[in-house]
Design an enzyme around this catalytic site. Structure first.
Site, short mmCIF file in Angstrom:
data_model
loop_
_atom_site.label_atom_id
_atom_site.label_comp_id
_atom_site.label_asym_id
_atom_site.label_seq_id
_atom_site.Cartn_x
_atom_site.Cartn_y
_atom_site.Cartn_z
N HIS A 1 2.63 19.92 -26.66
CA HIS A 1 4.07 20.21 -26.61
C HIS A 1 4.27 21.73 -26.73
O HIS A 1 3.54 22.41 -27.46
CB HIS A 1 4.80 19.53 -27.76
CG HIS A 1 4.85 18.04 -27.65
ND1 HIS A 1 5.62 17.40 -26.71
CD2 HIS A 1 4.22 17.07 -28.36
CE1 HIS A 1 5.47 16.09 -26.85
NE2 HIS A 1 4.62 15.86 -27.84
N CYS B 1 2.10 14.62 -23.19
CA CYS B 1 1.92 13.65 -24.27
C CYS B 1 2.01 12.20 -23.74
O CYS B 1 1.14 11.76 -23.01
CB CYS B 1 2.94 13.92 -25.38
SG CYS B 1 2.50 13.15 -26.97
#
Length: 498
Positions: free
Chosen positions: A437, A328
């Site tokens: 994630h 991310c």
């Protein structure tokens, strides 16, 4: 109408989240439909539901313990700190904007209807709702317009169990002091005290328990021992950040000031012979087998922090010696530029670390979705992952564009909300990056990664590597519930909710 029980603490990190999870598991085992609830959570560890809504991961953990799917109803308000004086405010899973602390303090009472709607909707799905408070009910400066501790208990008409942490010392003063600072009507809601994280012979504690009951006029319903349970904890006070021991296979996670979703790496902690260290200085980095750049709530600010303290240069220097993996915000840092035309973080444009020929633009709209897919044709040490299935979730403000025509995406994903397919991430030599994630949690991905890192060092860790992380967590919830059954007066607790 559901039965309600509320757990409040004398301070942050007194153990409220785990106690709520354990009680949820107990009630589930006893045949009840049970759900957790926390009106307002402040955390950078967040999760995306099937509907594409954002909630705190602590309530996800508690939902797992309850045996139900996570729902934003369990956490209607989530605050994600962006700096020392402000947070992104998320209501019912949607971002409503950034607010300074003083502005949110004046605004939050307007959110009571949202809290009530979420709770009443949850009541339709559960026989028992276990509610978690936040911080301490005796924080006098925050009592006005309280929507998470005694103010919430009054709204829900909930009996309260007050938890103190003996491991940090002064537990009797914690509990008695908290009771003394409560108003009379608030004190009347406290139906039991719990001493948490006790180490040693309980008989030595008994005189103190007697005095506590006499002075507090509230029964002690349990002395819970310090438990070696491996479950997700709140990000602000986790003990994971303090670990320094290095094992045969060493993973260094850069501990950004605004680190988010460190739960992405907990699967590695369960593998024997592996250390996961969170480092915030060059002196702590040493020579790990893999460096992970995690998520961040302020990607540009955290990259500047790395640049200023020398960690960026140190990571670049180790490229030939170890694997570098960005998730991310950490993935965004691996590119050439990060620009913020809308002022979502720092504004302006910042050079990235330059590992990938990629530009990132931070946008107002947050990407929130669950995804699943497969790894692509991956080069380098993790080529063995090629073609393996994965799943996880995306939660980010930026969009990244790769400038090379023939780059190798890390994986191919399907958006679970709209069914659209896309390429994600980059894999180049031994540098990898993705927006996903939870990418390490699925199947044998984490064990395979560790096996390859061990092979690179001429080690063999194959005997105990294969694991089912989901099944492992189930054993931890059962262990937690068994311990609480032994040390809590469950008969008294059942009387409270009946």
């Amino acid at each position: 109408m559901s039965k309600v029980l509320m757990i409040q603490g004398t301070m942050s990190n007194a153990g409220k989240s785990l106690l709520v999870a354990g009680l949820c598991r107990i009630f589930k085992q006893d045949g009840y439909r049970v759900a957790p609830f926390k009106s307002q959570n402040m955390a950078l560890n967040s999760y995306i539901t099937e509907e594409g809504l954002e909630m705190g991961r602590a309530q996800v953990m508690q939902a797992e313990a309850a045996g139900i799917k996570p729902s934003v109803l369990m956490n209607p308000i989530l605050l994600k700190p962006t700096n020392d004086i402000g947070s992104q405010v998320i209501v019912n899973g949607e971002v409503i904007g950034n607010m300074k602390a003083k502005d949110y303090f004046a605004y939050k009472k307007k959110l009571v209807p949202d809290i009530k709607r979420a709770f009443h909707a949850l009541e339709e799905q559960a026989d028992i709702i276990v509610v978690e408070g936040a911080g301490s009910p005796a924080e006098i400066n925050l009592k006005e317009n309280d929507i998470v501790n005694m103010g919430l208990a009054e709204i829900l008409d909930a009996p309260v169990l007050l938890v103190g942490d003996i491991d940090r010392g002064g537990v009797f003063a914690q509990l008695i002091g908290t009771l003394m600072l409560l108003e009379e009507k608030e004190r009347a809601r406290v139906k039991g005290l719990i001493i948490n994280k006790f180490r040693g012979d309980k008989s030595i504690l008994d005189p103190g328990v007697t005095m506590l009951e006499e002075r507090g006029k509230v029964p002690v319903v349990g002395v819970v021992p310090y438990m070696n349970i491996s479950l997700e904890d709140e990000d602000s006070l986790t003990c994971r950040f303090d670990k320094r021991e290095e094992a045969q296979i060493d993973i260094a996670v850069i501990r950004f000031p605004r680190i988010s979703n460190f739960t992405d790496f907990m699967v590695f902690e369960q593998i024997e012979g592996v250390s996961v260290r969170y480092v915030d200085s060059v002196l702590q980095l040493h020579h790990p087998d893999m460096i992970i750049l995690p998520g961040s709530k302020n990607t540009m600010g955290d990259l500047k922090w790395m640049r200023q303290n020398g960690l960026e240069a140190a990571v670049k220097k180790q490229k030939e010696e170890c694997v570098i993996f960005g998730i991310c915000g950490g993935f965004q840092m691996l590119g050439e530029t990060i620009s913020d035309p809308c002022g979502m973080e720092e504004g302006g444009e910042l050079n990235g670390m330059g590992f990938f020929s990629m530009d990132t633009v931070l946008e107002k709209e947050k990407v929130r979705t669950q995804v699943q897919g497969t790894f692509g044709e991956i080069p380098g040490i993790f080529s063995v992952l090629s073609g393996r299935k994965l799943k996880g979730y995306e939660i980010h403000m930026g969009r990244s564009t790769v400038k090379e025509q023939n780059f190798k995406p890390l994986c191919s994903l399907t958006n679970q909300l709209d069914g659209q397919s896309k390429a994600d991430g980059i894999s180049e030599e031994n540098v990898y990056g993705t927006y996903v994630h939870g990418i390490f949690d699925e199947g044998e991905i984490a064990p395979v990664i560790i096996k390859e890192l061990a092979k690179r060092k001429g080690l063999s860790l194959e005997d105990n590597l294969m694991m089912d992380y989901g099944a492992f967590k189930e054993t931890q919830y059962d262990k937690l519930a068994a311990t609480l059954r032994e040390y809590l007066d469950m008969d008294e607790i059942y009387k409270l909710i009946r």
